[in-house]
Design a protein around this motif. Structure first.
Motif, PDB file in Angstrom:
ATOM      1  N   LYS A 164       0.739  -1.171  -0.029  1.00  0.00           N
ATOM      2  CA  LYS A 164      -0.113  -0.042   0.038  1.00  0.00           C
ATOM      3  C   LYS A 164       0.874   1.125   0.047  1.00  0.00           C
ATOM      4  O   LYS A 164       1.882   1.233   0.866  1.00  0.00           O
ATOM      5  N   ASN A 165       0.578   2.174  -0.833  1.00  0.00           N
ATOM      6  CA  ASN A 165       1.294   3.482  -0.959  1.00  0.00           C
ATOM      7  C   ASN A 165       2.928   3.216  -1.071  1.00  0.00           C
ATOM      8  O   ASN A 165       3.603   4.223  -0.552  1.00  0.00           O
ATOM      9  N   THR A 166       3.157   2.202  -1.906  1.00  0.00           N
ATOM     10  CA  THR A 166       4.456   2.023  -1.911  1.00  0.00           C
ATOM     11  C   THR A 166       5.574   3.154  -2.372  1.00  0.00           C
ATOM     12  O   THR A 166       6.471   3.398  -1.719  1.00  0.00           O
ATOM     13  N   GLN A 167       4.929   3.831  -3.488  1.00  0.00           N
ATOM     14  CA  GLN A 167       5.816   4.652  -3.994  1.00  0.00           C
ATOM     15  C   GLN A 167       6.157   6.004  -3.130  1.00  0.00           C
ATOM     16  O   GLN A 167       7.270   6.611  -2.866  1.00  0.00           O
ATOM     17  N   GLU A 168       4.843   6.160  -2.440  1.00  0.00           N
ATOM     18  CA  GLU A 168       5.000   7.390  -1.175  1.00  0.00           C
ATOM     19  C   GLU A 168       6.084   6.829  -0.088  1.00  0.00           C
ATOM     20  O   GLU A 168       6.707   7.984   0.395  1.00  0.00           O
ATOM     21  N   LYS A 169       6.117   5.844   0.148  1.00  0.00           N
ATOM     22  CA  LYS A 169       6.803   5.524   1.282  1.00  0.00           C
ATOM     23  C   LYS A 169       8.363   5.235   0.675  1.00  0.00           C
ATOM     24  O   LYS A 169       9.248   5.581   1.380  1.00  0.00           O
ATOM     25  N   GLN A 170       8.690   4.913  -0.496  1.00  0.00           N
ATOM     26  CA  GLN A 170       9.855   4.967  -1.084  1.00  0.00           C
ATOM     27  C   GLN A 170      10.183   6.441  -0.981  1.00  0.00           C
ATOM     28  O   GLN A 170      11.676   6.747  -0.830  1.00  0.00           O
ATOM     29  N   ILE A 171       9.509   7.633  -1.318  1.00  0.00           N
ATOM     30  CA  ILE A 171       9.959   8.747  -1.208  1.00  0.00           C
ATOM     31  C   ILE A 171      10.437   9.351  -0.032  1.00  0.00           C
ATOM     32  O   ILE A 171      11.542   9.869   0.180  1.00  0.00           O
ATOM     33  N   ILE A 172       9.515   8.916   0.927  1.00  0.00           N
ATOM     34  CA  ILE A 172       9.961   9.201   2.314  1.00  0.00           C
ATOM     35  C   ILE A 172      11.001   8.535   3.009  1.00  0.00           C
ATOM     36  O   ILE A 172      12.060   9.036   3.648  1.00  0.00           O
ATOM     37  N   ALA A 173      11.131   7.435   2.614  1.00  0.00           N
ATOM     38  CA  ALA A 173      12.343   6.490   2.852  1.00  0.00           C
ATOM     39  C   ALA A 173      13.811   7.219   2.273  1.00  0.00           C
ATOM     40  O   ALA A 173      14.767   7.144   3.156  1.00  0.00           O
ATOM     41  N   SER A 174      13.650   7.496   0.999  1.00  0.00           N
ATOM     42  CA  SER A 174      14.792   8.198   0.492  1.00  0.00           C
ATOM     43  C   SER A 174      15.263   9.427   1.255  1.00  0.00           C
ATOM     44  O   SER A 174      16.109   9.791   1.535  1.00  0.00           O
ATOM     45  N   LEU A 175      14.108  10.223   1.570  1.00  0.00           N
ATOM     46  CA  LEU A 175      14.403  11.763   2.541  1.00  0.00           C
ATOM     47  C   LEU A 175      14.992  11.015   4.004  1.00  0.00           C
ATOM     48  O   LEU A 175      15.880  11.604   4.359  1.00  0.00           O
ATOM     49  N   ALA A 176      14.606   9.970   4.517  1.00  0.00           N
ATOM     50  CA  ALA A 176      15.048   9.795   5.940  1.00  0.00           C
ATOM     51  C   ALA A 176      16.530   9.324   5.744  1.00  0.00           C
ATOM     52  O   ALA A 176      17.168   9.599   6.895  1.00  0.00           O
ATOM     53  N   ALA A 177      17.088   8.480   4.790  1.00  0.00           N
ATOM     54  CA  ALA A 177      18.290   7.952   4.707  1.00  0.00           C
ATOM     55  C   ALA A 177      19.249   9.000   4.385  1.00  0.00           C
ATOM     56  O   ALA A 177      20.386   8.843   4.716  1.00  0.00           O
ATOM     57  N   GLN A 178      18.782  10.156   4.067  1.00  0.00           N
ATOM     58  CA  GLN A 178      19.771  11.314   3.911  1.00  0.00           C
ATOM     59  C   GLN A 178      20.447  11.821   5.336  1.00  0.00           C
ATOM     60  O   GLN A 178      21.167  12.358   5.425  1.00  0.00           O
ATOM     61  N   HIS A 237      24.460   9.008   8.436  1.00  0.00           N
ATOM     62  CA  HIS A 237      25.833   9.100   8.175  1.00  0.00           C
ATOM     63  C   HIS A 237      26.955   8.148   8.675  1.00  0.00           C
ATOM     64  O   HIS A 237      26.384   7.561   9.550  1.00  0.00           O
ATOM     65  N   ASP A 238      27.890   7.786   7.863  1.00  0.00           N
ATOM     66  CA  ASP A 238      28.829   7.082   8.475  1.00  0.00           C
ATOM     67  C   ASP A 238      29.246   7.209  10.112  1.00  0.00           C
ATOM     68  O   ASP A 238      29.547   8.186  10.300  1.00  0.00           O
ATOM     69  N   GLY A 239      29.186   6.110  10.684  1.00  0.00           N
ATOM     70  CA  GLY A 239      29.636   5.951  12.167  1.00  0.00           C
ATOM     71  C   GLY A 239      28.271   6.282  12.959  1.00  0.00           C
ATOM     72  O   GLY A 239      28.460   6.077  14.331  1.00  0.00           O
ATOM     73  N   ASP A 240      27.120   6.377  12.526  1.00  0.00           N
ATOM     74  CA  ASP A 240      25.870   6.593  13.143  1.00  0.00           C
ATOM     75  C   ASP A 240      25.409   5.216  13.675  1.00  0.00           C
ATOM     76  O   ASP A 240      25.644   4.007  12.974  1.00  0.00           O
ATOM     77  N   VAL A 241      24.897   5.217  14.993  1.00  0.00           N
ATOM     78  CA  VAL A 241      23.973   4.001  15.620  1.00  0.00           C
ATOM     79  C   VAL A 241      22.650   4.646  15.318  1.00  0.00           C
ATOM     80  O   VAL A 241      22.272   5.620  16.118  1.00  0.00           O
ATOM     81  N   ILE A 242      21.823   3.780  14.861  1.00  0.00           N
ATOM     82  CA  ILE A 242      20.369   4.161  14.689  1.00  0.00           C
ATOM     83  C   ILE A 242      19.615   3.153  14.912  1.00  0.00           C
ATOM     84  O   ILE A 242      19.988   1.719  15.307  1.00  0.00           O
ATOM     85  N   TYR A 243      18.342   3.518  15.211  1.00  0.00           N
ATOM     86  CA  TYR A 243      17.412   2.500  15.539  1.00  0.00           C
ATOM     87  C   TYR A 243      16.053   2.543  14.686  1.00  0.00           C
ATOM     88  O   TYR A 243      15.924   3.428  14.046  1.00  0.00           O
ATOM     89  N   LEU A 244      15.957   1.371  13.970  1.00  0.00           N
ATOM     90  CA  LEU A 244      14.938   1.168  12.868  1.00  0.00           C
ATOM     91  C   LEU A 244      13.725   0.481  13.358  1.00  0.00           C
ATOM     92  O   LEU A 244      13.791  -0.493  13.529  1.00  0.00           O
ATOM     93  N   ASP A 245      12.640   1.084  13.582  1.00  0.00           N
ATOM     94  CA  ASP A 245      11.435   0.488  13.936  1.00  0.00           C
ATOM     95  C   ASP A 245      10.777  -0.431  12.783  1.00  0.00           C
ATOM     96  O   ASP A 245      11.131  -0.044  11.742  1.00  0.00           O
ATOM     97  N   ALA A 246      10.114  -1.309  13.221  1.00  0.00           N
ATOM     98  CA  ALA A 246       9.439  -2.196  12.404  1.00  0.00           C
ATOM     99  C   ALA A 246       8.318  -1.387  11.666  1.00  0.00           C
ATOM    100  O   ALA A 246       7.763  -0.553  12.149  1.00  0.00           O
ATOM    101  N   GLY A 247       8.094  -1.807  10.511  1.00  0.00           N
ATOM    102  CA  GLY A 247       6.987  -1.056   9.602  1.00  0.00           C
ATOM    103  C   GLY A 247       7.375  -1.079   8.332  1.00  0.00           C
ATOM    104  O   GLY A 247       8.504  -1.058   7.765  1.00  0.00           O
ATOM    105  N   SER A 248       6.211  -0.869   7.271  1.00  0.00           N
ATOM    106  CA  SER A 248       6.505  -1.053   5.949  1.00  0.00           C
ATOM    107  C   SER A 248       7.222   0.392   5.273  1.00  0.00           C
ATOM    108  O   SER A 248       7.933   0.249   4.292  1.00  0.00           O
ATOM    109  N   THR A 249       7.217   1.334   5.842  1.00  0.00           N
ATOM    110  CA  THR A 249       8.058   2.692   5.454  1.00  0.00           C
ATOM    111  C   THR A 249       9.512   2.748   5.813  1.00  0.00           C
ATOM    112  O   THR A 249      10.191   2.926   5.011  1.00  0.00           O
ATOM    113  N   THR A 250       9.640   2.117   7.144  1.00  0.00           N
ATOM    114  CA  THR A 250      11.053   2.055   7.510  1.00  0.00           C
ATOM    115  C   THR A 250      11.801   1.043   6.661  1.00  0.00           C
ATOM    116  O   THR A 250      13.076   0.865   6.342  1.00  0.00           O
TER     117      THR A 250
END
Length: 252
Positions: free
Chosen positions: A76-90, A93-106
């Protein structure tokens, strides 16, 4: 100039997104339509289960406890989620420790993380497997597996998560409302999201436009505790969200 029926219906739903409750007299003035026309519009929208009529007007229907399973969410809303995901990934940065929540957009963030030198903690079986395929250093929380979303929840995961700190967390959410804040249907998932946000230097909520100004069963936290990333937001709603928090809209 008179509006077409479909245009009035869309205008009514947009107003309900912003105000939750609208009066028939107010709609009549704003839409330049007779009250009998507005009553007919509200009846048609109620029949379509898009709103609930109340004395003198209408209110939005809140599906507070409903949550699709992971298979339904992913398609559902795959293209929209990919657009948001691309923005989020920006913001990763190298060296980061991140938490990725479960979910289709993440989940859609993962291809955009390829090649980054990072450590990822997640409560998702799906995410952990794909992160492993990308040779990204990954920690998966332990606990109970929620079969519908393949998310780890419960006290064990909470205890483990409480010992971690993150540069950034990326959280999925079912609703971001101007008055009621950030919400999700499952209380256990809400508790995990809340803790992850509290453990981060920066917290990002990934949410497509269909979930803006919506409410579900369990409150996670206030809008001002996070940065909202979305694919699109109407100018009126964007302005209202900016008064509460930072909201970033992907450039399409």
């Amino acid at each position: 100039m008179k509006m077409l029926t479909e245009e009035r219906h869309q205008a009514i739903l947009r107003l309900l997104d912003q105000q939750y409750v609208v009066k028939s007299q107010e709609l009549s003035t704003i839409l330049n339509a007779s009250e009998s026309t507005i009553r007919r519009d509200l009846q048609e929208l109620e029949n379509a289960e898009l709103l609930e009529r109340v004395h003198g007007g209408a209110k939005r229907i809140l599906n507070l406890g409903f949550e699709q399973d992971m298979t339904e969410k992913t398609v559902k809303n795959t293209q929209e989620k990919q657009i948001i995901a691309s923005l989020a990934a920006q913001f990763v940065h190298d060296g980061d420790v991140i938490y990725l929540d479960a979910g289709s957009t993440t989940l859609e963030m993962l291809p955009f993380l390829s090649g980054k030198t990072i450590t990822v903690v997640t409560n998702s079986v799906h995410h952990a497997a794909k992160l492993g395929d990308l040779n990204i250093n990954t920690v998966i929380l332990g606990g109970s597996l929620k079969l519908s979303t393949k998310a780890i929840t419960g006290a064990t995961g909470m205890e483990q998560l409480s010992h971690f700190r993150f540069n950034k967390v990326f959280i999925g959410m079912n609703g971001a409302h101007l008055e009621f804040g950030l919400t999700t249907p499952d209380p256990e998932e809400a508790a995990l999201k809340r803790l992850a946000i509290a453990q981060a230097e920066e917290a990002y909520v990934l949410i497509d436009q269909t979930k803006l100004n919506k409410v579900t069963f369990t409150k996670v936290t206030e809008l001002e505790d996070v940065i909202i990333l979305t694919n699109h937001c109407s100018p009126e709603l964007f302005e209202q969200f900016q008064k509460k928090t930072t909201i970033k809209e992907a450039i399409q």
